[in-house]
Design a protein around this motif. Structure first.
Motif, PDB file in Angstrom:
ATOM      1  N   HIS A 147       0.804  -1.221   0.000  1.00  0.00           N
ATOM      2  CA  HIS A 147       0.000   0.000   0.000  1.00  0.00           C
ATOM      3  C   HIS A 147       0.836   1.269   0.000  1.00  0.00           C
ATOM      4  CE1 HIS A 147      -3.095  -2.885   0.623  1.00  0.00           C
ATOM      5  NE2 HIS A 147      -2.592  -3.259   1.781  1.00  0.00           N
ATOM      6  N   GLY A 148       2.107   1.123  -0.296  1.00  0.00           N
ATOM      7  CA  GLY A 148       2.930   2.268  -0.594  1.00  0.00           C
ATOM      8  C   GLY A 148       3.569   2.951   0.593  1.00  0.00           C
ATOM      9  N   HIS A 149       4.648   3.665   0.274  1.00  0.00           N
ATOM     10  CA  HIS A 149       5.464   4.347   1.277  1.00  0.00           C
ATOM     11  C   HIS A 149       5.470   5.842   0.967  1.00  0.00           C
ATOM     12  CE1 HIS A 149       9.713   4.745   3.316  1.00  0.00           C
ATOM     13  NE2 HIS A 149       8.794   5.521   3.856  1.00  0.00           N
ATOM     14  N   VAL A 150       4.947   6.634   1.877  1.00  0.00           N
ATOM     15  CA  VAL A 150       4.923   8.090   1.753  1.00  0.00           C
ATOM     16  C   VAL A 150       6.017   8.682   2.627  1.00  0.00           C
ATOM     17  CG1 VAL A 150       3.599  10.204   2.213  1.00  0.00           C
ATOM     18  CG2 VAL A 150       2.457   8.197   1.237  1.00  0.00           C
ATOM     19  N   LEU A 151       6.788   9.593   2.057  1.00  0.00           N
ATOM     20  CA  LEU A 151       7.793  10.343   2.809  1.00  0.00           C
ATOM     21  C   LEU A 151       7.353  11.794   2.891  1.00  0.00           C
ATOM     22  CD1 LEU A 151      10.589  10.789   4.144  1.00  0.00           C
ATOM     23  CD2 LEU A 151      11.515  11.102   1.823  1.00  0.00           C
ATOM     24  N   ASN A 187      -3.070   4.024  -5.123  1.00  0.00           N
ATOM     25  CA  ASN A 187      -3.530   3.836  -6.494  1.00  0.00           C
ATOM     26  C   ASN A 187      -2.384   3.437  -7.417  1.00  0.00           C
ATOM     27  OD1 ASN A 187      -6.139   4.411  -5.793  1.00  0.00           O
ATOM     28  ND2 ASN A 187      -6.093   6.540  -6.477  1.00  0.00           N
ATOM     29  N   ARG A 188      -1.187   3.984  -7.158  1.00  0.00           N
ATOM     30  CA  ARG A 188      -0.024   3.604  -7.964  1.00  0.00           C
ATOM     31  C   ARG A 188       0.286   2.125  -7.783  1.00  0.00           C
ATOM     32  NH1 ARG A 188       5.059   5.554  -7.470  1.00  0.00           N
ATOM     33  NH2 ARG A 188       5.430   5.914  -9.682  1.00  0.00           N
ATOM     34  N   LYS A 189       0.249   1.670  -6.540  1.00  0.00           N
ATOM     35  CA  LYS A 189       0.520   0.259  -6.273  1.00  0.00           C
ATOM     36  C   LYS A 189      -0.516  -0.639  -6.954  1.00  0.00           C
ATOM     37  CE  LYS A 189       4.243   0.168  -3.701  1.00  0.00           C
ATOM     38  NZ  LYS A 189       5.445  -0.601  -4.101  1.00  0.00           N
ATOM     39  N   THR A 190      -1.777  -0.232  -6.872  1.00  0.00           N
ATOM     40  CA  THR A 190      -2.839  -1.017  -7.506  1.00  0.00           C
ATOM     41  C   THR A 190      -2.654  -1.061  -9.012  1.00  0.00           C
ATOM     42  OG1 THR A 190      -4.399  -0.423  -5.758  1.00  0.00           O
ATOM     43  CG2 THR A 190      -5.331  -1.209  -7.826  1.00  0.00           C
ATOM     44  N   ALA A 191      -2.349   0.111  -9.613  1.00  0.00           N
ATOM     45  CA  ALA A 191      -2.158   0.178 -11.061  1.00  0.00           C
ATOM     46  C   ALA A 191      -0.962  -0.658 -11.503  1.00  0.00           C
ATOM     47  CB  ALA A 191      -1.968   1.625 -11.490  1.00  0.00           C
ATOM     48  N   GLN A 192       0.121  -0.633 -10.713  1.00  0.00           N
ATOM     49  CA  GLN A 192       1.301  -1.427 -11.053  1.00  0.00           C
ATOM     50  C   GLN A 192       0.994  -2.918 -11.000  1.00  0.00           C
ATOM     51  OE1 GLN A 192       4.143   0.023  -8.210  1.00  0.00           O
ATOM     52  NE2 GLN A 192       4.402   1.991  -9.242  1.00  0.00           N
ATOM     53  N   ASN A 193       0.221  -3.311 -10.011  1.00  0.00           N
ATOM     54  CA  ASN A 193      -0.132  -4.728  -9.882  1.00  0.00           C
ATOM     55  C   ASN A 193      -1.015  -5.200 -11.033  1.00  0.00           C
ATOM     56  OD1 ASN A 193       1.304  -4.879  -7.490  1.00  0.00           O
ATOM     57  ND2 ASN A 193      -0.484  -4.479  -6.200  1.00  0.00           N
ATOM     58  N   VAL A 236      -3.560   8.141 -12.706  1.00  0.00           N
ATOM     59  CA  VAL A 236      -3.605   7.731 -11.304  1.00  0.00           C
ATOM     60  C   VAL A 236      -3.454   8.946 -10.402  1.00  0.00           C
ATOM     61  CG1 VAL A 236      -2.344   6.464  -9.517  1.00  0.00           C
ATOM     62  CG2 VAL A 236      -2.845   5.367 -11.698  1.00  0.00           C
ATOM     63  N   ALA A 237      -2.511   9.840 -10.740  1.00  0.00           N
ATOM     64  CA  ALA A 237      -2.295  11.053  -9.940  1.00  0.00           C
ATOM     65  C   ALA A 237      -3.519  11.955  -9.979  1.00  0.00           C
ATOM     66  CB  ALA A 237      -1.068  11.802 -10.455  1.00  0.00           C
ATOM     67  N   GLN A 238      -4.103  12.122 -11.156  1.00  0.00           N
ATOM     68  CA  GLN A 238      -5.296  12.960 -11.297  1.00  0.00           C
ATOM     69  C   GLN A 238      -6.435  12.426 -10.439  1.00  0.00           C
ATOM     70  OE1 GLN A 238      -6.672  14.127 -15.340  1.00  0.00           O
ATOM     71  NE2 GLN A 238      -8.592  13.105 -14.805  1.00  0.00           N
ATOM     72  N   GLN A 239      -6.654  11.126 -10.498  1.00  0.00           N
ATOM     73  CA  GLN A 239      -7.740  10.532  -9.738  1.00  0.00           C
ATOM     74  C   GLN A 239      -7.496  10.654  -8.241  1.00  0.00           C
ATOM     75  OE1 GLN A 239     -10.479   9.601 -11.152  1.00  0.00           O
ATOM     76  NE2 GLN A 239     -11.479   9.060  -9.231  1.00  0.00           N
ATOM     77  N   ALA A 240      -6.252  10.467  -7.826  1.00  0.00           N
ATOM     78  CA  ALA A 240      -5.920  10.588  -6.407  1.00  0.00           C
ATOM     79  C   ALA A 240      -6.172  12.008  -5.907  1.00  0.00           C
ATOM     80  CB  ALA A 240      -4.466  10.194  -6.170  1.00  0.00           C
ATOM     81  N   LEU A 241      -5.776  12.995  -6.694  1.00  0.00           N
ATOM     82  CA  LEU A 241      -5.968  14.391  -6.297  1.00  0.00           C
ATOM     83  C   LEU A 241      -7.446  14.725  -6.174  1.00  0.00           C
ATOM     84  CD1 LEU A 241      -5.133  17.300  -5.771  1.00  0.00           C
ATOM     85  CD2 LEU A 241      -4.818  17.592  -8.250  1.00  0.00           C
ATOM     86  N   LEU A 242      -8.226  14.387  -7.189  1.00  0.00           N
ATOM     87  CA  LEU A 242      -9.651  14.713  -7.156  1.00  0.00           C
ATOM     88  C   LEU A 242     -10.360  14.010  -6.002  1.00  0.00           C
ATOM     89  CD1 LEU A 242     -10.342  14.536 -10.988  1.00  0.00           C
ATOM     90  CD2 LEU A 242     -10.605  16.565  -9.556  1.00  0.00           C
ATOM     91  N   THR A 243     -10.053  12.741  -5.819  1.00  0.00           N
ATOM     92  CA  THR A 243     -10.700  11.985  -4.752  1.00  0.00           C
ATOM     93  C   THR A 243     -10.309  12.532  -3.385  1.00  0.00           C
ATOM     94  OG1 THR A 243     -10.675  10.009  -6.149  1.00  0.00           O
ATOM     95  CG2 THR A 243     -11.084   9.681  -3.804  1.00  0.00           C
TER      96      THR A 243
END
Length: 532
Positions: free
Chosen positions: A270-274, A467-473, A491-498
């Motif tokens: 589910h990804g790593h945020v810094l 979303n990036r992890k899901t799309a990559q999978n 993916v970035a656009q959808q994440a921002l809007l959501t």
């Protein structure tokens, strides 16, 4: 199905269907005011409808509101006294039709009007006179006038410059009057495109708009002036939509916001945020971003902050970073980086900012990160910028007043200048991407407190990384470089809007206990509920 206009031999309006002419279910597209003004005639012509007939339909729609909706909104079952304010243009023509219909139905109608009547409104004005109606000078309207409902037909979307007399005094008196007020198409004095009052604007309890939606109904200060918004397509809106290009899309997410998690998933799934920021005295910003990223579902969140605040930022993977060298291992591990929350304007901040910008990582840039970007502008292909109007003004070399008066142009110009997806915060938040521009017409005044932007940055990063992890999978290794970039952009656009929608709705729910006194941390539990 859109109702088709039918005018009978007596010049009255019938409907070929039983559909209501007004609705609170609003279209998903928004147009510039000039597009609506220029395009409505072509749409009417295609539908075989004259402009006088279109005006008649608009008047009937407002009259329908008066008879069917106003009693409920006002709490008066028996509305009797109707005051109609008529300007010289087409809005005034609509208002004369409402006045005539109300008079014929037995209401006590008083019209206050300007001396001039435009060519487009002449037929409606003459029909009012022929029905026995008379009008008083607009200058005679005041707060002592007897009225249960006031109909605003003074000024429309073509207003240029600030409101002048006698309109300004009439608007002021209407705002001070206790009667229920409905605006025709747009509250008088409100900019149709920016949602800012042009000197002054009428505060309506309801607005009935026609054919296409104006951005000013939703963004800027629009929500403070429009009240409940009703829409009437007047039988030509489908033709209009087919002929004209949308300016904005109203964003509505598809639920669920995120796919269901696999039972065998782990934090790496589910990804790593810094989060990079947190100079001395500003530890709260990175703490809020960290907490919201975790609550929004990121698998792991790390914080690179100034060594002096490391002990203050509790929880998470927190590391004091004194140099760029110390930051590099954290950057290498991260999937998405939030840059700028509490970063500051020191030499330490500049060094970290440059290192993150040059890393090529997907970036969410906020606060001081945007100030550094204004100083050292560049194109950023894999980034999301999240300025408030003041920060947007700095990035554009403008002042905040210009940004608020040109909100759509401002966010679109930011996107062009920097190449990134751009959010312009504020009531009726706007998002510009390389593909389209959007409006998120949700939110609450509860969000007007320091730290809410940090919270939003964490949510954006968390949704993006998941979303990036899901799309990559899902995509595996089947995409070439261009396809992968295009996919990541979506993916970035959808994440921002959501994320903007989620943050706004969380603010609405927090405000159920009162808009004042809400803390950013009050939203954390709601965020968790919404992403699940």
């Amino acid at each position: 199905m859109t109702p088709q206009l039918v005018i009978n031999a007596g010049g009255e309006l019938n409907m070929e269907t039983e559909l209501d002419t007004i609705t609170t279910r609003l279209p998903q597209v928004i147009y510039q005011a000039q597009t609506i003004r220029a395009g409505e005639q072509a749409a009417a012509k295609q539908c075989g409808v004259s402009m006088n007939q279109l005006m008649l339909a608009a008047g009937h729609a407002v009259f329908e509101w008066l008879t069917q909706v106003a009693p409920t909104l006002s709490g008066q079952r028996n509305i009797k006294r109707v005051v109609v304010l008529c300007g010289k243009g087409n809005n005034g023509g609509d208002a004369y039709i409402v006045a005539r219909l109300a008079l014929q139905r037995g209401y006590q109608v008083t019209v206050y009007a300007t001396d001039e009547v435009s060519d487009g409104a002449q037929a409606a004005y003459q029909a009012w006179r022929d029905s026995g109606g008379r009008q008083l000078a607009l200058t005679e309207f005041n707060t002592e006038v007897d009225a249960d409902v006031i109909v605003d037909g003074l000024l429309g979307s073509g207003l240029q410059g600030e409101v002048r007399e006698p309109y300004a005094s009439a608007i002021s008196a209407c705002n001070a009057h206790p009667a229920l007020t409905v605006a025709i198409d747009l509250p008088s004095g409100l900019s149709a495109d920016s949602g800012q009052p042009l000197g002054c604007a009428l505060r309506a309890d309801a607005t009935i708009t026609f054919i296409g939606l104006f951005a000013g109904l939703f963004t800027g200060a629009g929500a403070d002036y429009c009240g409940q918004i009703f829409f009437a397509g007047l039988g030509v809106n489908d033709a209009f939509d087919a002929q004209q290009a949308a300016w904005l899309q109203r964003y509505q997410p598809q639920l669920p916001l995120l796919p269901r998690r696999a039972a065998a998933s782990h934090k790496g799934s589910h990804g790593h945020v810094l989060i990079v920021g947190g100079q001395p005295g500003m530890s709260g910003a990175v703490t809020l971003a960290m907490q919201s990223a975790l609550r929004a579902g990121a698998g792991k969140v790390s914080v690179a902050c100034h060594p002096q605040v490391q002990a203050i930022v509790a929880g998470g993977m927190v590391q004091g970073v004194a140099t760029v060298e110390a930051l590099q291992p954290m950057l290498k591990q991260a999937d998405v980086v939030v840059l700028g929350c509490g970063l500051g304007q020191t030499d330490w901040a500049e060094q970290l900012w440059r290192a993150v910008i040059d890393s090529g990582k997907p970036l969410v840039i906020d606060a001081d990160g945007l100030q550094w970007l204004a100083r050292y502008p560049r194109q950023l292909q894999s980034a999301i910028l999240t300025p408030h109007p003041g920060e947007a003004a700095t990035l554009l070399g403008r002042d905040t007043a210009w940004v608020q008066q040109q909100r759509v142009e401002a966010v679109q110009q930011l996107q062009r200048n920097f190449g990134a997806h751009c959010l312009l915060k504020g009531a009726g938040s706007l998002v510009a991407t390389r593909r389209a521009s959007y409006l998120v017409d949700r939110g609450s005044a509860a969000l007007a407190v320091a730290g809410m932007g940090d919270l939003l940055s964490g949510i954006i990063a968390a949704l993006w990384v998941q979303n990036r992890k899901t799309a990559q999978n899902l995509s595996g290794a089947q995409l070439d470089e261009a396809q992968a970039m295009d996919n990541d952009e979506l993916v970035a656009q959808q994440a921002l809007l959501t994320a903007v929608w989620l943050h706004a709705v969380a603010g609405e729910r927090a405000a159920e206990q009162g808009a004042r006194g809400t803390l950013p941390s009050d939203l954390l539990g709601i965020i968790r509920q919404l992403v699940n």
